[in-house]
Write a protein that holds these residues in place. Structure first.
Motif, PDB file in Angstrom:
ATOM      1  N   VAL A  19      27.950  42.452  39.048  1.00 23.75           N
ATOM      2  CA  VAL A  19      27.005  43.342  39.722  1.00 23.75           C
ATOM      3  C   VAL A  19      26.472  42.643  40.968  1.00 23.75           C
ATOM      4  N   SER A  20      26.718  43.250  42.114  1.00 27.70           N
ATOM      5  CA  SER A  20      26.257  42.705  43.393  1.00 27.70           C
ATOM      6  C   SER A  20      25.096  43.567  43.893  1.00 27.70           C
ATOM      7  N   THR A  21      23.982  42.917  44.250  1.00 30.97           N
ATOM      8  CA  THR A  21      22.798  43.632  44.709  1.00 30.97           C
ATOM      9  C   THR A  21      22.372  43.096  46.069  1.00 30.97           C
ATOM     10  N   ASP A  22      22.151  44.006  47.000  1.00 36.38           N
ATOM     11  CA  ASP A  22      21.709  43.638  48.345  1.00 36.38           C
ATOM     12  C   ASP A  22      20.599  44.585  48.785  1.00 36.38           C
ATOM     13  N   ARG A  23      19.603  44.026  49.442  1.00 33.59           N
ATOM     14  CA  ARG A  23      18.523  44.828  50.021  1.00 33.59           C
ATOM     15  C   ARG A  23      18.180  44.197  51.363  1.00 33.59           C
ATOM     16  N   VAL A  32      29.073  47.624  41.442  1.00 36.36           N
ATOM     17  CA  VAL A  32      29.543  47.071  40.177  1.00 36.36           C
ATOM     18  C   VAL A  32      31.065  46.970  40.231  1.00 36.36           C
ATOM     19  N   TYR A  33      31.573  45.814  39.822  1.00 34.01           N
ATOM     20  CA  TYR A  33      33.011  45.552  39.827  1.00 34.01           C
ATOM     21  C   TYR A  33      33.468  45.217  38.418  1.00 34.01           C
ATOM     22  N   ARG A  80      38.391  45.395  40.720  1.00 37.27           N
ATOM     23  CA  ARG A  80      38.248  46.754  41.241  1.00 37.27           C
ATOM     24  C   ARG A  80      36.789  47.210  41.167  1.00 37.27           C
ATOM     25  N   MET A  81      36.336  47.906  42.224  1.00 41.37           N
ATOM     26  CA  MET A  81      34.983  48.450  42.237  1.00 41.37           C
ATOM     27  C   MET A  81      34.887  49.584  41.227  1.00 41.37           C
TER      28      MET A  81
END
Length: 152
Positions: free
Chosen positions: A38-42, A53-54, A142-143
């Motif tokens: 899980v990649s989170t960016d703000r 999410v991958y 894969r996403m």
């Protein structure tokens, strides 16, 4: 070499930010027991989080676990390095944390290890950190989904 079972791992890169941004990722199991990344960016504090999410290919986490197990003492020692004199108020330092289970003297044991940028690391430490973080960054496949969430 002791066997370990990774429970989760997180990483946040170092970035300069005075607007309340955030960048980080988390390797964990989903509700079905499958590994996800899980990649989170703000970009700033009043904007929603961009969450992607991958899937994680089968066997990829086992390879990471084997690396962590073979380097476990050295990785654990990273959290005990003395703090450095470096500090910046408008910069979020990189950080990494791991949580895993192992067996010690026949008893299951959970271990948590965390380390971050503002410590005094040797050249060998830095090489180990680079290798660990690269293996972690190589996990996403894969996403599965992408969307936004309001910050907590």
């Amino acid at each position: 070499m002791k066997e370990i079972r990774l429970r989760k791992m997180s990483y946040s890169p170092g970035y300069s930010d005075m607007l309340g941004g955030y960048h980080g990722s988390l390797l964990k199991k989903n509700e079905n027991g499958d590994w996800i990344f899980v990649s989170t960016d703000r970009e700033q504090h009043n904007l929603p989080d961009n969450v992607t999410v991958y899937e994680v290919p089968a066997g990829a986490v086992a390879e990471l676990e084997a690396f962590i197990a073979s380097s476990r003492r050295r990785i654990t020692a990273l959290s005990r390095r003395p703090k450095s004199d470096l500090f910046a108020t408008d910069y979020s330092p990189w950080s990494c944390s791991l949580e895993y289970d192992t067996v010690s003297f026949g008893k299951p044991r959970r271990e948590e290890v965390g380390f971050s940028e503002f410590r005094r690391y040797s050249g060998k430490d830095r090489a180990l950190i680079r290798e660990l973080i690269q293996k972690y960054k190589d996990l996403p496949g894969r996403m599965i989904s992408a969307g936004t969430e309001e910050p907590d």
